[in-house]
Structure formats: structure tokens, C-alpha cells
Design a protein around this motif. Sequence first.
Motif, PDB file in Angstrom:
ATOM      1  N   THR A   1       0.827  -1.131   0.027  1.00 27.12           N
ATOM      2  CA  THR A   1      -0.083   0.011  -0.035  1.00 27.12           C
ATOM      3  C   THR A   1       0.724   1.265  -0.183  1.00 27.12           C
ATOM      4  O   THR A   1       1.806   1.310   0.834  1.00 27.12           O
ATOM      5  N   HIS A   2       0.418   2.274  -0.884  1.00 31.13           N
ATOM      6  CA  HIS A   2       1.366   3.489  -0.869  1.00 31.13           C
ATOM      7  C   HIS A   2       0.335   4.664  -0.391  1.00 31.13           C
ATOM      8  O   HIS A   2      -0.804   4.712  -0.783  1.00 31.13           O
ATOM      9  N   VAL A   3       0.701   5.479   0.482  1.00 33.15           N
ATOM     10  CA  VAL A   3       0.101   6.530   1.009  1.00 33.15           C
ATOM     11  C   VAL A   3       0.190   7.468   0.085  1.00 33.15           C
ATOM     12  O   VAL A   3       1.425   8.163  -0.070  1.00 33.15           O
ATOM     13  N   ILE A   4      -0.931   7.870  -0.658  1.00 30.77           N
ATOM     14  CA  ILE A   4      -0.673   9.208  -1.607  1.00 30.77           C
ATOM     15  C   ILE A   4      -1.002  10.542  -0.707  1.00 30.77           C
ATOM     16  O   ILE A   4      -2.024  10.728  -0.280  1.00 30.77           O
TER      17      ILE A   4
END
Length: 148
Positions: free
Chosen positions: A78-81
Motif C-alpha cells: 500500500t502506498h499512502v498518496i
Amino acid sequence: MARAEAEEKAVSTMTERGGRPKGPPVLWLSLATFLVVLAVLAIRMSRGEDPAVGAGEPAPAQPRRVLVRRIVKRVVVTHVIPPPIVDRVAPSSASGATSTAAAGPTAPARAPVASAPAPVASAPAPVAAAPAPPPPAPAPTAPVTRSS
């Protein structure tokens, strides 16, 4: 006297050894036993009952089933944008008037371009300050010794 002779004859028969068996009969008996055993083994081998080799060809062995276990490892990345950064600098009329007045009427002022409103994200809750670390431990005292 008769009794003494009988006694003497009995003692002599008890202590006397009989003659050893003669060589040829023992030789012939050993050879005959060997030939009988050899014939029995030859008959068994001709029938296919060889004790050393076994009875004919052995049946083919069943192939072993091999259980292959695969390990499936699922990894979720998961990438937190972060929200986009929008400049909220509004042109101030006071600074624009002084700059245009000082520079002269060279070019008309441009009107700001209307853009979509930026998404409003709630500000993070304020974080309490970390507690102060405990004071350092006191230095050890010198050991007490006795001198003579």
C-alpha cells in the motif's frame, strides 16, 4: 579267579577305545552327502527357486507419488498518496496597487484564474509533547578501603 578275570575283562573294556573308523567309509559317506545336497540345489535352481537370486524377475515397483507443495505468499503493498499541495496565495490589492503605481501603467493586471477548490483534509490532531526523560543516575561513589 573267575571273578578276578571277569573284573579285569570289564575294566579293560571300559577303558579301551574302540578303533577309529576307517578312512574309506568316512570319505565315501562325506562324498555321497555332498553329492545329494548338490543334486537338491541343482533341481531347485532348474525350477527357478534359486534362494540367492529369487524366483524370476521381480515385479516392477510402483512409482512413488511425490507430493509437491507450493508456498504462495501474497504481499499487499500500500502506498499512502499525500494530498496535492495547492498554493493558496491570493493576490492582495494593496501590494498590487503600490507595485503598479510605482512601475507605471505599463500592462493591465491579470485577473486570477478560477480553479477547482482544493480538497479539504482535516488537520491531524495535535500531538502531546513527549515526557521529559528521567534525570541521570547519580555517579557511583568511590569504594571504601582500609589501609594499614
